[in-house]
Write an enzyme that holds these catalytic residues in place. Structure first.
Site, short mmCIF file in Angstrom:
data_model
loop_
_atom_site.label_atom_id
_atom_site.label_comp_id
_atom_site.label_asym_id
_atom_site.label_seq_id
_atom_site.Cartn_x
_atom_site.Cartn_y
_atom_site.Cartn_z
N GLU A 199 41.24 8.58 19.11
CA GLU A 199 41.86 7.72 20.12
C GLU A 199 43.22 7.33 19.56
OE1 GLU A 199 40.83 7.31 23.01
OE2 GLU A 199 38.68 7.66 23.00
N LEU A 200 44.27 8.04 19.95
CA LEU A 200 45.56 7.92 19.29
C LEU A 200 46.59 7.28 20.23
CD1 LEU A 200 45.38 11.40 17.55
CD2 LEU A 200 44.45 9.20 16.76
N GLY A 205 44.24 -2.16 30.55
CA GLY A 205 43.14 -2.96 31.07
C GLY A 205 41.99 -2.15 31.62
#
Length: 537
Positions: free
Chosen positions: A290-291, A485
């Protein structure tokens, strides 16, 4: 990889040195207004390794409040020897845990969620204090962990494989999903609680044990969160299926390279993630990356502009621009561009009085995390101006205790300017002018990352183009909402240099399992597939 991890460690260390030297030598944990820290079981000096008991024989680091530069408390990190011991204990714990029925594992995760509910207020305040994010965002982060626990409880009763038709008479093909073993989680400072939660809740439910290495600059969140989980394990007389080893570069490198860690979930920069991916693949392990994200918000000519402005405000400034899903580019139709910039700047002006300490009730814009973030902010703005950009709003470092910068809007740059194509973890957004949606989509897709994206449009044909094969190439492709979000129900992650990993909801649970295809012959006779005949009478 080792050199790059050392570089990051140096940056983390530099982040607080300037303020630390001028701040009081007292610790916030000793002050009455920060009594919530002791509610979480924290002390002035805290061990940073948990493997059924607490210890820590590595270097001691101090955690600082980025809003004031004051010391919060200390954590004694682990060393490589302690990591090796923790890995061994995690592997042994897995051997017991995998035999527990999945719904029973789900019950333990449910209890973890309930324990988090008990401590949501103080834990959320700690997240805010240590990261720099505002109060509601700190509370929201802990809520994410609670939500994924609820999700995992239901998952524990329904995750399954398939029943597949066989071409051979009286044969049945089954599919089974089995746990991997020990899952290593290396999390980043900007979401020090939730990212661990996404991984741990699903990994535990599917039968794995979990080893966590939290970010070096948010060690207190790691310790406090692990204490909450450990209490649930203790009450249920369970082995340490969740362990923690805070540590430096050597600890991270050892975790990534250890064959006993079957899956490494890494959250961080594209460069380090690439190195982690290569190292894990070298030993044929599994990896979830997750970069970074260089996320664009597109404003079509038909957009609800008021709603788009509100989305841009939170998208660009939430967590002071330090989310991987932060809006970094706004691509506006040429008919709306000038008025949109004017309106956006007017909204930004309203936020200046609400820049302040992250735990103050009126604050909407807290500090960035470290001095390195401030330095990157300043350097990026100077580069943007040198390339012909105009600072429409902001651009200043605020001279006060803590790491505060003005949210910044920059216009006038080419869509492919080097500074526009580079992710900067700070509240800077580039507003670009496009002729049409097709051009905007092309610009959205031309950066190396592919995490999040959004379009505001009332045109259904443009909306479906956006989510189709000719549309956004990102993992998150929103319509009429923010780039940031995300909820826990969908799989979270991105494409290209974002790493391709998926965490949280949907079928992301499959990444924590190994798949078995099982052919069952209940015919009483041997038959080969594809009509092959091979026998001797």
């Amino acid at each position: 990889m080792i050199a790059h991890l050392r570089h990051l460690t140096r940056l983390a260390g530099r982040g607080h040195n300037r303020l630390a030297s001028s701040a009081s030598t007292s610790y916030l944990i000793d002050q009455p207004e920060y009594s919530f820290l002791k509610e979480l079981g924290l002390e002035r000096n805290n061990p940073g390794v948990y493997s059924g008991h607490w210890q820590g024989r590595g270097p001691t680091i101090t955690s600082y409040d980025p809003g004031t530069g004051q010391a919060i408390a200390k954590v004694r990190q682990g060393n490589v020897q302690e990591l090796q011991q923790t890995i061994g204990l995690g592997v042994e714990a897995y051997k017991q845990w995998r035999q527990v029925p999945a719904p029973v594992r789900g019950e333990i995760v449910r209890q973890i969620g309930d324990e988090l509910r008990k401590y949501k207020e103080p834990l959320g305040k700690l997240v805010s204090l240590e990261v720099g994010k505002i109060y509601s965002e700190g509370q929201g982060e802990v809520q994410e962990f609670i939500d994924i626990c609820d999700y995992a409880v239901g998952l524990s009763r329904i995750y399954s494989g398939q029943l597949i038709n066989s071409e051979r008479a009286d044969h049945t093909i089954l599919e089974a999903w089995r746990p991997l073993g020990l899952v290593g989680v290396i999390s980043a400072y900007n979401f020090p609680n939730a990212v661990f939660g996404w991984n741990a809740a699903i990994a535990l439910t599917t039968g794995n044990s979990v080893l966590w290495k939290g970010a070096p600059s948010t060690p207190l969140v790691s310790v406090a969160t692990t204490k909450i989980v450990a209490e649930v394990l203790r009450r249920n007389n369970l082995p340490p299926v969740v362990t923690l080893c805070q540590g430096g570069t050597d600890v991270g490198q050892s975790l990534v390279g250890d064959k006993r860690v079957n899956l490494v979930s890494f959250t961080g920069s594209c460069k380090t993630g690439q190195d982690v991916g290569v190292e894990v693949q070298r030993r044929f392990g599994k990896v979830i990356l997750e970069l970074g994200g260089n996320n664009a918000l597109i404003i079509d000519s038909s957009a609800n502009v008021k709603m788009a402005l509100d989305a841009a405000l939170f998208g660009c400034i939430g967590t002071s621009g330090q989310r991987c899903t932060t809006t970094r580019r706004i691509i506006v139709h040429e008919q709306l561009h000038d008025q949109f910039v004017t309106s956006l700047v007017a909204k930004y002006k309203q936020l200046i009085p609400r820049i302040g300490h992250q735990l103050d009730a009126q604050t909407l814009v807290g500090p960035v995390h470290t001095q390195q973030n401030v330095d990157n902010y300043r350097t990026t703005i100077e580069e943007a101006k040198a390339l012909g950009g105009t600072v429409a709003f902001g651009g200043k470092v605020l001279e006060r205790s803590g790491y505060y910068v003005e949210p910044t809007v920059i216009t006038g740059l080419a869509h492919d300017a080097s500074v526009v194509h580079r992710e900067t973890f700070a509240p800077i957004v580039y507003v670009l002018k496009a002729k049409n949606v097709d051009e905007a989509i092309a610009w959205n897709n031309e950066v190396e990352q592919g995490l999040s994206s959004a379009i505001f449009t009332e045109d259904i044909s443009q909306a479906f183009k956006w989510i189709g094969a000719r549309g956004s190439d990102c993992g998150i492709v929103n319509i009429n909402t923010t780039t940031n979000g995300a909820e826990i129900g969908g799989a979270f992650g991105g494409e290209k240099a974002t790493g391709g990993g998926r965490e949280s909801g949907s079928d992301a649970w499959k990444q924590y399992c190994k798949r078995a295809t099982i052919t069952v012959n209940h015919s009483g006779e041997l038959a080969c597939a594809q009509g092959v005949v091979f026998n001797v009478e």
